[in-house]
Design an enzyme around this catalytic site. Structure first.
Site, PDB file in Angstrom:
ATOM      1  N   GLU A 231       0.827  -1.208   0.000  1.00 33.21           N
ATOM      2  CA  GLU A 231       0.000   0.000   0.000  1.00 33.21           C
ATOM      3  C   GLU A 231       0.857   1.252   0.000  1.00 33.21           C
ATOM      4  O   GLU A 231       0.482   2.279  -0.556  1.00 33.21           O
ATOM      5  CB  GLU A 231      -0.952  -0.012   1.195  1.00 33.21           C
ATOM      6  CG  GLU A 231      -2.031  -1.086   1.113  1.00 33.21           C
ATOM      7  CD  GLU A 231      -1.515  -2.497   1.346  1.00 33.21           C
ATOM      8  OE1 GLU A 231      -0.396  -2.642   1.872  1.00 33.21           O
ATOM      9  OE2 GLU A 231      -2.227  -3.458   0.991  1.00 33.21           O
TER      10      GLU A 231
ATOM     11  N   ALA B  90     -10.236  -0.593   3.401  1.00 34.00           N
ATOM     12  CA  ALA B  90      -9.805   0.583   4.168  1.00 34.00           C
ATOM     13  C   ALA B  90      -8.965   0.153   5.370  1.00 34.00           C
ATOM     14  O   ALA B  90      -8.121   0.905   5.846  1.00 34.00           O
ATOM     15  CB  ALA B  90     -11.022   1.375   4.635  1.00 34.00           C
TER      16      ALA B  90
ATOM     17  N   HIS C 227     -11.657  -6.323   8.096  1.00 33.97           N
ATOM     18  CA  HIS C 227     -12.441  -6.127   6.877  1.00 33.97           C
ATOM     19  C   HIS C 227     -13.717  -5.331   7.154  1.00 33.97           C
ATOM     20  O   HIS C 227     -14.676  -5.437   6.416  1.00 33.97           O
ATOM     21  CB  HIS C 227     -12.801  -7.481   6.244  1.00 33.97           C
ATOM     22  CG  HIS C 227     -11.589  -8.278   5.847  1.00 33.97           C
ATOM     23  ND1 HIS C 227     -10.925  -9.088   6.718  1.00 33.97           N
ATOM     24  CD2 HIS C 227     -10.917  -8.361   4.683  1.00 33.97           C
ATOM     25  CE1 HIS C 227      -9.883  -9.652   6.106  1.00 33.97           C
ATOM     26  NE2 HIS C 227      -9.853  -9.222   4.870  1.00 33.97           N
TER      27      HIS C 227
HETATM   28  C1  LIG Z   1      -1.814  -4.953   4.212  1.00 31.31           C
HETATM   29  C2  LIG Z   1      -2.758  -5.815   3.448  1.00 31.31           C
HETATM   30  N1  LIG Z   1      -3.065  -5.502   2.178  1.00 31.31           N
HETATM   31  C3  LIG Z   1      -3.937  -6.254   1.475  1.00 31.31           C
HETATM   32  C4  LIG Z   1      -4.520  -7.348   2.034  1.00 31.31           C
HETATM   33  C5  LIG Z   1      -5.534  -8.175   1.239  1.00 31.31           C
HETATM   34  N2  LIG Z   1      -4.962  -9.493   0.915  1.00 31.31           N
HETATM   35  C6  LIG Z   1      -5.274 -10.571   1.656  1.00 31.31           C
HETATM   36  S1  LIG Z   1      -4.426 -11.911   1.182  1.00 31.31           S
HETATM   37  C7  LIG Z   1      -3.628 -11.085  -0.048  1.00 31.31           C
HETATM   38  C8  LIG Z   1      -2.627 -11.799  -0.876  1.00 31.31           C
HETATM   39  C9  LIG Z   1      -1.522 -12.371  -0.062  1.00 31.31           C
HETATM   40  O1  LIG Z   1      -0.679 -13.151  -0.839  1.00 31.31           O
HETATM   41  P1  LIG Z   1       0.527 -13.940  -0.230  1.00 31.31           P
HETATM   42  O2  LIG Z   1       1.296 -13.061   0.722  1.00 31.31           O
HETATM   43  O3  LIG Z   1       1.284 -14.525  -1.336  1.00 31.31           O
HETATM   44  O4  LIG Z   1      -0.149 -15.072   0.662  1.00 31.31           O
HETATM   45  P2  LIG Z   1      -1.114 -16.265   0.152  1.00 31.31           P
HETATM   46  O5  LIG Z   1      -2.508 -15.781   0.317  1.00 31.31           O
HETATM   47  O6  LIG Z   1      -0.771 -16.572  -1.258  1.00 31.31           O
HETATM   48  O7  LIG Z   1      -0.836 -17.402   1.051  1.00 31.31           O
HETATM   49  C10 LIG Z   1      -4.060  -9.759  -0.077  1.00 31.31           C
HETATM   50  C11 LIG Z   1      -3.611  -8.753  -1.047  1.00 31.31           C
HETATM   51  C12 LIG Z   1      -4.184  -7.646   3.362  1.00 31.31           C
HETATM   52  N3  LIG Z   1      -4.721  -8.707   4.006  1.00 31.31           N
HETATM   53  N4  LIG Z   1      -3.309  -6.878   4.049  1.00 31.31           N
END
Ligand SMILES: Cc1ncc(C[n+]2csc(CCOP(=O)(O)OP(=O)(O)O)c2C)c(N)n1
Ligand SMILES: [Mg+2]
Lengths: 384, 342
Positions: B78, B102, B147
């Site tokens: 972000e 958010a 969330h």
């Molecule tokens: C700071 C933040 N930004 C966005 C999200 C939304 N989000 C949840 S899981 C995810 C992807 C995460 O990918 P990865 O780190 O590769 O883990 P995986 O889910 O593949 O195990 C995102 C963008 C979040 N949880 N936290």
């Protein structure tokens, strides 16, 4: 060119044959189950059977919880199917209950393999009174003090600097503990990830950072996530060794992570391990339909064919101890029965009522919260 | 804008021409599509906004239509999403950055408050960062605290940022377009529980909703109910319930928090003598505290009762108890009754 050992002078030399910064993921067992290196003596058929059982249990736990979700008895699910070798192997690489863990939300298989009772994980997913976290978080955001398994935050990579601090405290207190910190591939793009590794490196803190690289962060592929060819080479920038391991080979995970954990424990400073695996399921239930927009069935199928459970079965067969179909079916139905029983037990404890909202905000309850709790009490009584 | 157009914007009714019924999220998408088509400087980016179309599908189809040069995924950071938006804006683009929830503004916070909010001021107006940060916010989706949170007050507390939150499809489209065409950084909150629940008429013709103008959703004479974002349908339900009891409630949707429509709120309170302010963000340092302050300062003589407030509780947003946490129509009605019986 990648060098075989780190050329950075402040990384102590490694005495073991396990090489950091290998260009290819280190592997002990090929996809067909044949060992490609000498299998250390500890991998007896008994141990391999046990690992197999734990991986199957995790896989079926996933399946059952997805079913519960479809039935509307829970609200969210993030599968770790396909990642069992990484997570079960990791649990076997640390001293459970002695070392500390700062995990991420896809780590329920790690929790199970660390011996967290299944009902604790189920209760957290259902948010029942039996939930150790008191129904405060959405499913998969578990924590258990008895295992030093720190409560999970959704905020990606936010656990990394705290893990560095946890390890600094371990060093300060003169313990022989280490801190395991896990995260996905996507997490390595966050500033907190870099800040945490840098801090741990500068402090020579006993932290083992493990990337569960399942190659996707929701719809973003690793190639779009970073211009680096892989994750583990980022360790160089922070003065620590980076290991690259086949995360679908449980023997490789245990060998490399077990070695790295003891290297960290010996006071050499932190290390990073990248376990290369694959998210065979959708990111979460919220992603199920959208998946077809960003990845191909062929890609998923090619990884389904590299299944970590099948690989252990292949190894067992190769060693002359095959898992027969009946045995597997018994194993699966035993897990299903256990999950069903625990779900009923958890549901029978009911859901925490409104009072739970006002507890644990602070150590004490300030007047404004007492007032707000009294307001809700009156409201609830008025509705009766 | 003419006076009649102005009025129609306030009531959320389209005045002329063709309209369609859209959901709030469709209106958001449509605003971006039209602005991408209108202005080559507009780019849309964030986590999973490309092929995936965003986790709520707010950007669905935009990459297919405008290509990955204009609509693209970013690494999961972000700070980079917001920081890059600042740099792009300074260099002449009109970036629309999405923060997936958010609740995840945190890692981008420094870029928002140190760079986006202050570059105009600190440079004596030499450099500016006209950008939009779109983000779904608010509760009611069983998402637990990561969330469901409503962090708007952090941003209203940072001078240099405009902060808006629509509650209708009409406003969603008009406010987003106004933000894209404006010269300041705008934090654009999208009440996620209304994404598909809020449906309404949206004109096919080009229009904007001016940032800083509230809207009267229902006229009344006994009490002024002020809200914004996700609580608006419940506020209107409360007003309808009170109408059935013979109480006439005026409902105002702020739509924009910074700047906010003081005139509209004050003239309403001067007419009704009572005000109840509704939001779902935690109570302490809630933006509505500012609204209450201005009401007591500017309309003290008109007040027949203390200004009432319905807000979230001062706890992290819970998971299983999210229905109790959120102010529903009953809690809003009760606050109105209390003010009426004072
Ligand atoms: C700071 C933040 N930004 C966005 C999200 C939304 N989000 C949840 S899981 C995810 C992807 C995460 O990918 P990865 O780190 O590769 O883990 P995986 O889910 O593949 O195990 C995102 C963008 C979040 N949880 N936290
Ligand atoms: Mg991933």
């Amino acid at each position: 060119m990648m060098t075989a050992s780190p050329s950075i002078s402040n990384i102590p030399p490694l005495s073991s044959p396990i090489e950091p910064f290998s260009p290819e993921p280190l592997r002990w067992v090929a996809e067909d189950g044949r060992p490609v290196r000498d299998l250390p003596a500890r991998y007896t058929p008994e141990l391999l059977r046990e690992l197999h059982r734990e991986m199957v249990r995790a896989r079926e736990f996933d399946r059952k919880l997805v079913t519960l979700l479809r039935q509307g008895r829970t609200t969210f699910y993030a599968q770790s199917s396909g990642m069992e070798a990484t997570q079960v192997g990791l649990a076997r690489s640390i001293r459970v209950g002695h070392d500390w863990v700062w995990p991420y939300y896809r780590d329920h298989t790690l929790g199970l393999a660390m011996g967290v009772p299944m009902i604790d994980l189920i209760s957290q997913c259902l948010g029942t009174n039996s939930d150790l976290c008191k129904g405060r978080q959405m499913p998969h955001h578990f924590g258990s003090a008895s295992k030093n398994f720190v409560s999970i935050s959704s905020s990606i990579a936010s656990q990394v600097p705290p893990a560095a601090g946890n390890a600094m405290a371990q060093k300060y207190l003169g313990t022989d503990e280490i801190t395991l910190c896990t995260f996905g591939d996507g997490a390595t793009s966050e500033g907190d990830w870099h800040a945490g590794l840098n801090m741990a490196g500068a402090a020579k803190a006993p932290a083992l950072f493990v990337c569960e690289n399942n190659q996707w962060a929701i719809s973003t592929n690793l190639a779009a996530q970073t211009a680096s060819p892989n994750i583990h080479i980022k360790a160089k920038a922070y003065g620590m060794p980076g290991f690259y391991v086949d995360g679908n080979d449980i023997v490789a995970v245990m060998e490399v992570c077990g070695y790295a954990a003891e290297w960290v424990r010996a006071g050499n400073g932190p290390a990073l391990v990248e376990c290369l695996t694959y998210r065979v399921g959708s990111h979460s239930n919220a992603d199920a339909d959208a998946e077809k927009n960003y990845r191909t069935r062929d890609e998923v199928n090619s990884w389904l064919a590299r299944d970590p459970i099948a690989r252990v079965e292949g190894l067992l067969a190769h060693l002359g101890y095959p898992v027969d179909a009946e045995e597997r079916a018994d194993l699966i139905s035993a897990v299903h029965r256990a999950v069903d029983a625990d779900v009923l037990k958890a549901e029978a404890t009911g859901q925490p009522d409104w009072r739970i909202m006002f507890e644990d905000v602070y150590a004490d309850t300030p007047p404004h919260l007492r007032e707000q709790a009294a307001f809700v009490r009156a409201e609830q009584e008025g509705q009766k | 804008m003419t006076a009649t157009q102005d009025r129609s914007a306030q009531t959320g009714q389209a005045q002329t021409g063709e309209t369609r019924i859209l959901t709030l999220i469709q209106a958001v998408t449509e605003a971006m599509r039209e602005e991408l088509a209108r202005d080559d400087r507009v780019v849309v980016f964030g986590e999973d906004v490309g092929a995936r179309g965003g986790v709520f599908l707010a950007t669905a189809g935009l990459q297919a239509e405008f290509g990955p040069r204009r609509v693209f995924d970013t690494p999961l950071s972000e700070a980079s999403v917001v920081g890059a938006a600042v740099g792009m804006a300074v260099r002449g683009l009109r970036p629309i950055a999405e923060i997936q929830f958010a609740d995840y503004m945190g890692p981008g916070f420094d870029q928002i408050i140190s760079q986006a909010a202050k570059i105009r001021y600190r440079s004596g107006g030499q450099f500016t960062a006209p950008l939009i940060i779109r983000t779904p916010s608010g509760g009611g989706v069983k998402g637990g605290h990561h969330h469901s949170q409503s962090p708007e007050s952090y941003f209203t507390h940072t001078p240099g940022l405009k902060v808006v939150m629509p509650s209708t499809p009409y406003d969603a489209k008009g406010l987003l377009k106004a933000a894209i065409r404006g010269e300041d950084p705008v934090i654009y909150f999208e009440p996620k529980r209304l994404y598909r629940a809020a449906k309404g008429e949206v004109p096919s013709h080009d229009y904007i909703v001016k940032i800083g103008e509230g809207a009267v959703r229902r006229e009344g004479t006994d009490l002024t109910l002020v809200g914004y974002g996700g609580v608006m349908p419940d506020a209107e339900r409360a007003a309808a319930a009170l109408a059935a009891e013979g109480v006439s409630v005026e409902v105002i949707d702020l739509r924009s928090l910074v700047p906010w429509d003081r005139e509209l709120v004050l003239s309403s309170v001067q007419k009704t003598g009572r005000a109840v302010l509704v939001s779902e963000a935690p109570r302490i340092s809630n933006f509505m505290g500012e609204v209450a302050y201005v009401i007591q300062e500017q309309a003290f003589d008109s007040l027949l009762a203390p200004v009432g407030q319905v807000a979230g509780f001062d706890t992290p947003y819970p998971y299983v108890q999210d229905k109790v946490y959120l102010p529903g129509p009953n809690r809003i009605t009760a606050a109105c009754v209390k003010a009426l019986n004072y």
